[in-house]
Design an enzyme around this catalytic site. Structure first.
Site, PDB file in Angstrom:
ATOM      1  N   ASN A 181      14.283 -40.463  18.628  1.00 29.90           N
ATOM      2  CA  ASN A 181      15.239 -41.379  18.016  1.00 29.90           C
ATOM      3  C   ASN A 181      16.594 -41.213  18.697  1.00 29.90           C
ATOM      4  O   ASN A 181      16.727 -40.440  19.655  1.00 29.90           O
ATOM      5  CB  ASN A 181      15.319 -41.177  16.495  1.00 29.90           C
ATOM      6  CG  ASN A 181      15.824 -39.792  16.098  1.00 29.90           C
ATOM      7  OD1 ASN A 181      16.529 -39.124  16.864  1.00 29.90           O
ATOM      8  ND2 ASN A 181      15.466 -39.349  14.901  1.00 29.90           N
ATOM      9  N   THR A 202      13.678 -44.829  19.530  1.00 28.11           N
ATOM     10  CA  THR A 202      13.641 -45.643  18.327  1.00 28.11           C
ATOM     11  C   THR A 202      15.047 -45.778  17.749  1.00 28.11           C
ATOM     12  O   THR A 202      15.848 -44.846  17.798  1.00 28.11           O
ATOM     13  CB  THR A 202      12.691 -45.045  17.276  1.00 28.11           C
ATOM     14  OG1 THR A 202      13.134 -43.713  16.940  1.00 28.11           O
ATOM     15  CG2 THR A 202      11.266 -44.971  17.821  1.00 28.11           C
ATOM     16  N   ASP A 235       7.049 -41.711  12.028  1.00 25.69           N
ATOM     17  CA  ASP A 235       5.675 -41.264  12.262  1.00 25.69           C
ATOM     18  C   ASP A 235       4.722 -42.448  12.332  1.00 25.69           C
ATOM     19  O   ASP A 235       3.795 -42.467  13.149  1.00 25.69           O
ATOM     20  CB  ASP A 235       5.236 -40.302  11.154  1.00 25.69           C
ATOM     21  CG  ASP A 235       6.031 -39.014  11.150  1.00 25.69           C
ATOM     22  OD1 ASP A 235       6.515 -38.616  12.224  1.00 25.69           O
ATOM     23  OD2 ASP A 235       6.170 -38.401  10.073  1.00 25.69           O
TER      24      ASP A 235
END
Length: 289
Positions: A181, A202, A235
């Site tokens: 991330n 992300t 996840d």
């Protein structure tokens, strides 16, 4: 070689709903509480299975009632299990989720720390898979050993570098695809990110950015949804991404599939309970088009 093998963690999530996350020294009253299967490895392997790819899980889960609950959820998801059931208590995670769907998480690793060294059976399973997916909630030497076994067999190595810890050069050299991330990407640093053949960053509600082997970067926007609980969304993204890659999609297309899966997951409470199936993801993508 086919299917995805996940070497990783499994925890029982203790989830408390609150109006606002407590500040240091503050006590707040929960508006609700629940227990859910969790842990990054557990969440990701179930996301792989629900997204339609053959999924195998290598993990250490305590021989206790909490562990039995996790095993039952994995079996229900159709995951092939290569488990160790030590006397060490199953790992747990204390999760608080506020009204804005933000969360804070504290993990007690428990039996996850017993995932040390790979057995011959586990190495064979890694070698027979097309993709190995790992995280950093289990002992780092085991992560490196699994990555080395995968590289030797021609199995693609995907690492979700979470929760973040410094990445040893010997591990980074074995990674084909790194998933991080924004916070983790900053901690890894541009120099190390440039060392892996492919990378996905992300961006939460903004989607993701992918860089493929040709060096081309592609932004993948996320559909706008009303988030209820962001626990496990990352996840879900990881599991859906590798399932799509195993199905033959390119990295950018796989990321679009994974972003849709994550957007669906944040609209429901819990980690495992919110992971969508392949049919639901496909239907959602079709509605967006």
């Amino acid at each position: 070689m086919s299917g995805v093998i996940v070497v990783g963690s499994a925890n029982l999530d203790l989830v408390y709903r609150v109006h606002a996350l407590p500040a240091p020294g503050e006590t707040v009253l929960a508006t609700g509480a629940a227990k859910h299967p969790g842990g990054k490895g557990n969440n990701q392997v179930i996301a792989v299975a629900r997204a339609g790819a053959p999924a195998t899980f290598v993990a250490a889960i305590g021989a206790d009632a909490d562990g039995d609950l996790l095993v039952a959820a994995l079996e229900q998801a159709g995951v092939t299990l290569l488990l160790r059931r030590p006397a060490t208590p199953t790992g747990t995670a204390l999760i608080t989720v506020d009204d804005a769907a933000e969360n804070s998480i504290v993990v007690n690793s428990g039996a996850n720390n017993d995932l040390i060294d790979l057995t011959d059976e586990e190495r064979t399973a890694v070698a027979s898979a097309s993709i190995l997916l790992m995280q950093l909630e289990t002992p780092l030497p085991t992560v490196i050993a699994a990555a080395a076994a995968a590289r030797a067999a021609g199995t693609a190595v995907v690492l979700n570098a979470a929760p973040f810890r410094p990445l040893p050069p010997e591990l980074l050299a074995l990674v084909d695809l790194l998933i991080v991330n924004e916070v983790e990407a900053a901690a890894v640093g541009e120099e190390q990110l440039a060392q892996v053949p492919e990378c996905v960053v992300t961006l939460g509600a903004r989607g993701a950015v992918v860089r493929d082997r040709t060096g081309v970067s592609t932004a993948v926007a996320s559909p706008k949804v009303d988030a209820v609980d962001t626990t496990g969304a990352g996840d879900t993204f990881c599991g859906a991404l590798v399932a799509a890659l195993d199905d033959g999609l390119g990295l950018a297309a796989a990321a679009r599939f994974a972003v849709a899966a994550a957007a669906l997951s944040v609209q429901r409470e819990g980690a495992v309970s919110s992971i969508p199936t392949r049919a639901v993801i496909d239907e959602f993508l079709a509605s967006l088009e």
